[in-house]
Design an enzyme around this catalytic site. Structure first.
Site, PDB file in Angstrom:
ATOM      1  N   ALA A 229       0.751  -1.252  -0.193  1.00 24.43           N
ATOM      2  CA  ALA A 229       0.042   0.024  -0.126  1.00 24.43           C
ATOM      3  C   ALA A 229       0.929   1.338   0.167  1.00 24.43           C
ATOM      4  O   ALA A 229       0.477   2.480  -0.600  1.00 24.43           O
ATOM      5  CB  ALA A 229      -0.899   0.105   1.256  1.00 24.43           C
ATOM      6  N   CYS A 338       4.880   0.640 -12.048  1.00 23.71           N
ATOM      7  CA  CYS A 338       5.014   1.621 -12.666  1.00 23.71           C
ATOM      8  C   CYS A 338       6.489   1.483 -13.256  1.00 23.71           C
ATOM      9  O   CYS A 338       7.467   2.260 -13.406  1.00 23.71           O
ATOM     10  CB  CYS A 338       5.341   2.722 -11.752  1.00 23.71           C
TER      11      CYS A 338
END
Length: 385
Positions: A229, A338
């Site tokens: 997270a 990413c």
């Protein structure tokens, strides 16, 4: 501070980075030691430093070396800046030497890797992953990233968020990557102090990150676990779409801001140290090279090594192995990075599927900076019933 003094400050910060300091640490230490610098001065110095970090190789080639002074000279040369600021007046950099003048007078002869600010060893991997988009993507990574906001659907809709921002003279417009995405076009530095932000109408979040959440299975009513997270950006976005969200991170300190952020956003996100049970959806936003977000963290481009990349892919395999048993039968495992590299995306998920025959890929998403936001990859897998 004069424009020349700001350049000299950037030179000093870059010399500290070259000596081994992390860019943010070097900037913070300079700011603490420079109480005379106002907010606009600090912002200008930071911009100079990060513009160089994005273009380190081309700046070094154009400026004639890796010193802070040479890098700033290369930055100014590359963008047609005013070299007369190197005049030694009022804390500006010292005047150009004969050797510097000779280098600047010669025609630049940059290699492809230098012109695109790409590490040599990564060029084959990035070219294989990006194909015809290799050069345009690398060129895009040399520029600052846009500032994006997410309209918090737990508080308002995108039109309402845009109206609230406009009332505070913050220019913004919808962005097509996600239904909640807003691109800030003016006065971006006012966002964090704005009433719209304080009231939880908007959150700072890249548009591609929002697109990843939007590409997940319908979230309303699902139990979801954000397994990596961090600061909780995706957890908050999932909660705003109606999921019952639990957040976990191997380093719990990274999640310390989640309760305050969730309260401001009007959503609930429960932090869990040791997740157990079966979740409808487990999101693994895995540790990665960050190559898709090098506009925001450009130093990562120059510090990544082959050994470091190998360690990351091993970590990704371990994280997937830990997360998969937490998915309920018929539930979803979403793997995101990413990164622009196949080794962290297609290859990682392919190896996971080879080890986990009860999962099948249902959908994939690949985004690059040419789409407007950061580079992101998402593979959504479903567990067999």
């Amino acid at each position: 501070m004069t424009p020349g003094a700001r350049l000299q400050a950037a030179i000093e910060v870059l010399d500290r980075v070259q000596a081994g300091a992390a860019p943010e640490v070097a900037l913070t230490n300079w700011a603490r030691a420079s109480r005379f610098a106002g907010s606009k001065d600090r912002a200008a110095v930071r911009d100079h430093v990060y513009d160089v970090l994005r273009r380190w190789r081309s700046c070094a080639a154009l400026g004639g070396g890796d010193s802070g002074r040479a890098l700033v000279l290369g930055l100014l040369r590359g963008r047609g800046g005013d070299l007369s600021l190197f005049d030694g007046a009022r804390h500006a950099p010292a005047p150009l030497t004969a050797a510097e003048n000779a280098h600047l007078a010669a025609d630049p002869d940059l290699s492809e890797a230098e012109a695109l600010d790409c590490p040599d060893w990564l060029m084959p991997d990035l070219r294989a992953a990006l194909g015809a988009d290799f050069a345009p993507v690398m060129a895009a990574l040399r520029h600052r990233a846009p500032v994006f906001l997410r309209a918090n659907l737990a508080r308002t809709d995108r039109d309402g968020a845009l109206a609230a921002l406009a009332a505070e003279d913050i220019g913004a417009r919808p962005h097509p990557l996600a239904a909640t995405a807003i691109e800030v076009t003016r006065n971006a530095r006012r966002v964090r102090q704005s009433r719209a932000f304080g009231a939880g109408l908007v959150e700072l979040q890249d548009a591609a990150s929002q697109a990843v959440v939007e590409a997940l299975p319908p979230l309303d009513g699902l139990t979801a676990l954000d397994f990596c997270a961090g600061g909780g950006g995706k957890a908050l976005a999932m909660a705003a779409l109606g999921a019952q969200v639990h957040a976990h991170d191997i380093a719990p300190a990274r999640m310390q801001d989640i309760p305050a952020r969730a309260q401001r956003a009007g959503v609930r996100v429960e932090r869990v140290a040791h997740p157990a049970g079966a979740f409808d959806l487990v999101l693994v936003d895995a540790p990665c090279s960050g190559s898709g977000s090098w506009r925001r963290d450009p130093w990562g481009k120059w510090t990544l090594t082959r050994a470091g990349l190998d360690r990351l892919t091993q970590t990704q395999a371990e994280v997937l192995a830990q997360a998969a048993p937490l998915v309920a039968p018929g539930g979803w495992l979403a793997y995101a990075t990413c990164s622009l590299l196949d080794a962290e995306n297609e290859s990682s998920i392919r190896q996971f599927l080879d080890r986990s025959p009860d999962f099948t890929v249902q959908s994939t998403l690949r985004l690059t900076p040419l789409d407007g936001g950061d580079g992101f990859s998402l593979a959504t897998c479903r567990r067999k019933t």
